[in-house]
Design a protein around this motif. Structure first.
Motif, PDB file in Angstrom:
ATOM      1  N   TYR A  30       0.800  -1.222   0.000  1.00  0.00           N
ATOM      2  CA  TYR A  30       0.000   0.000   0.000  1.00  0.00           C
ATOM      3  C   TYR A  30       0.836   1.277   0.000  1.00  0.00           C
ATOM      4  O   TYR A  30       0.291   2.359  -0.134  1.00  0.00           O
ATOM      5  CB  TYR A  30      -1.000  -0.022   1.145  1.00  0.00           C
ATOM      6  CG  TYR A  30      -2.163  -0.947   0.841  1.00  0.00           C
ATOM      7  CD1 TYR A  30      -3.093  -0.633  -0.148  1.00  0.00           C
ATOM      8  CD2 TYR A  30      -2.311  -2.161   1.498  1.00  0.00           C
ATOM      9  CE1 TYR A  30      -4.139  -1.478  -0.462  1.00  0.00           C
ATOM     10  CE2 TYR A  30      -3.356  -3.021   1.199  1.00  0.00           C
ATOM     11  CZ  TYR A  30      -4.265  -2.670   0.220  1.00  0.00           C
ATOM     12  OH  TYR A  30      -5.295  -3.526  -0.076  1.00  0.00           O
ATOM     13  N   THR A  31       2.152   1.147   0.133  1.00  0.00           N
ATOM     14  CA  THR A  31       3.000   2.330   0.035  1.00  0.00           C
ATOM     15  C   THR A  31       3.448   2.591  -1.401  1.00  0.00           C
ATOM     16  O   THR A  31       4.030   3.625  -1.690  1.00  0.00           O
ATOM     17  CB  THR A  31       4.255   2.200   0.930  1.00  0.00           C
ATOM     18  OG1 THR A  31       5.007   1.058   0.511  1.00  0.00           O
ATOM     19  CG2 THR A  31       3.876   2.079   2.392  1.00  0.00           C
ATOM     20  N   ILE A  32       3.133   1.663  -2.302  1.00  0.00           N
ATOM     21  CA  ILE A  32       3.536   1.810  -3.700  1.00  0.00           C
ATOM     22  C   ILE A  32       2.665   2.865  -4.370  1.00  0.00           C
ATOM     23  O   ILE A  32       1.438   2.842  -4.270  1.00  0.00           O
ATOM     24  CB  ILE A  32       3.397   0.458  -4.448  1.00  0.00           C
ATOM     25  CG1 ILE A  32       4.386  -0.550  -3.865  1.00  0.00           C
ATOM     26  CG2 ILE A  32       3.596   0.639  -5.948  1.00  0.00           C
ATOM     27  CD1 ILE A  32       4.204  -1.961  -4.396  1.00  0.00           C
ATOM     28  N   ASP A  33       3.301   3.792  -5.049  1.00  0.00           N
ATOM     29  CA  ASP A  33       2.587   4.830  -5.796  1.00  0.00           C
ATOM     30  C   ASP A  33       2.144   4.243  -7.135  1.00  0.00           C
ATOM     31  O   ASP A  33       2.939   4.099  -8.062  1.00  0.00           O
ATOM     32  CB  ASP A  33       3.485   6.048  -6.014  1.00  0.00           C
ATOM     33  CG  ASP A  33       2.788   7.174  -6.766  1.00  0.00           C
ATOM     34  OD1 ASP A  33       1.561   7.095  -6.985  1.00  0.00           O
ATOM     35  OD2 ASP A  33       3.484   8.140  -7.123  1.00  0.00           O
ATOM     36  N   GLN A  34       0.877   3.889  -7.214  1.00  0.00           N
ATOM     37  CA  GLN A  34       0.365   3.217  -8.401  1.00  0.00           C
ATOM     38  C   GLN A  34       0.353   4.111  -9.640  1.00  0.00           C
ATOM     39  O   GLN A  34       0.338   3.620 -10.764  1.00  0.00           O
ATOM     40  CB  GLN A  34      -1.037   2.671  -8.128  1.00  0.00           C
ATOM     41  CG  GLN A  34      -1.044   1.610  -7.051  1.00  0.00           C
ATOM     42  CD  GLN A  34      -2.421   1.028  -6.822  1.00  0.00           C
ATOM     43  OE1 GLN A  34      -3.227   0.970  -7.725  1.00  0.00           O
ATOM     44  NE2 GLN A  34      -2.671   0.604  -5.601  1.00  0.00           N
TER      45      GLN A  34
ATOM     46  N   GLN B 207       3.658  -3.453 -14.425  1.00  0.00           N
ATOM     47  CA  GLN B 207       3.826  -3.367 -12.978  1.00  0.00           C
ATOM     48  C   GLN B 207       2.473  -3.304 -12.275  1.00  0.00           C
ATOM     49  O   GLN B 207       2.311  -3.869 -11.195  1.00  0.00           O
ATOM     50  CB  GLN B 207       4.674  -2.139 -12.619  1.00  0.00           C
ATOM     51  CG  GLN B 207       6.128  -2.279 -13.017  1.00  0.00           C
ATOM     52  CD  GLN B 207       6.895  -0.976 -12.850  1.00  0.00           C
ATOM     53  OE1 GLN B 207       6.336   0.116 -13.021  1.00  0.00           O
ATOM     54  NE2 GLN B 207       8.178  -1.093 -12.525  1.00  0.00           N
ATOM     55  N   GLN B 208       1.495  -2.619 -12.879  1.00  0.00           N
ATOM     56  CA  GLN B 208       0.157  -2.557 -12.305  1.00  0.00           C
ATOM     57  C   GLN B 208      -0.479  -3.960 -12.265  1.00  0.00           C
ATOM     58  O   GLN B 208      -1.123  -4.326 -11.289  1.00  0.00           O
ATOM     59  CB  GLN B 208      -0.732  -1.584 -13.082  1.00  0.00           C
ATOM     60  CG  GLN B 208      -0.338  -0.145 -12.872  1.00  0.00           C
ATOM     61  CD  GLN B 208      -1.137   0.819 -13.741  1.00  0.00           C
ATOM     62  OE1 GLN B 208      -1.896   0.406 -14.611  1.00  0.00           O
ATOM     63  NE2 GLN B 208      -0.957   2.110 -13.497  1.00  0.00           N
TER      64      GLN B 208
END
Length: 68
Positions: free
Chosen positions: A13-17, A24-25
């Motif tokens: 949840y810290t990944i900047d989508q 990667q998505q």
């Protein structure tokens, strides 16, 4: 296992989508789905442990009661 799941959730949840490529998505979506499955398996495992304890208690009681 619960600590590992919690750490993984925090990391995912810290990944900047917004900055991820489409591949990667997709990988992130797969990771989140796998995480949800792992959480469910952990819940099932906890319930099975509880059932196992009850069955063991019954078996012990039956052994003691049968020996009288």
């Amino acid at each position: 296992m619960a600590d590992t799941i919690a750490e993984t959730v925090e990391l995912l949840y810290t990944i900047d989508q917004e900055t991820l490529t489409p591949d990667q998505q997709i990988a992130l979506g797969t990771a989140l789905a796998n995480l949800a499955q792992a959480e469910r398996l952990d819940q099932i495992n906890e319930r099975l442990r509880g059932i196992h304890q009850v069955l063991n208690a019954w078996a012990m009681k039956a052994t003691v009661d049968g020996g009288r």
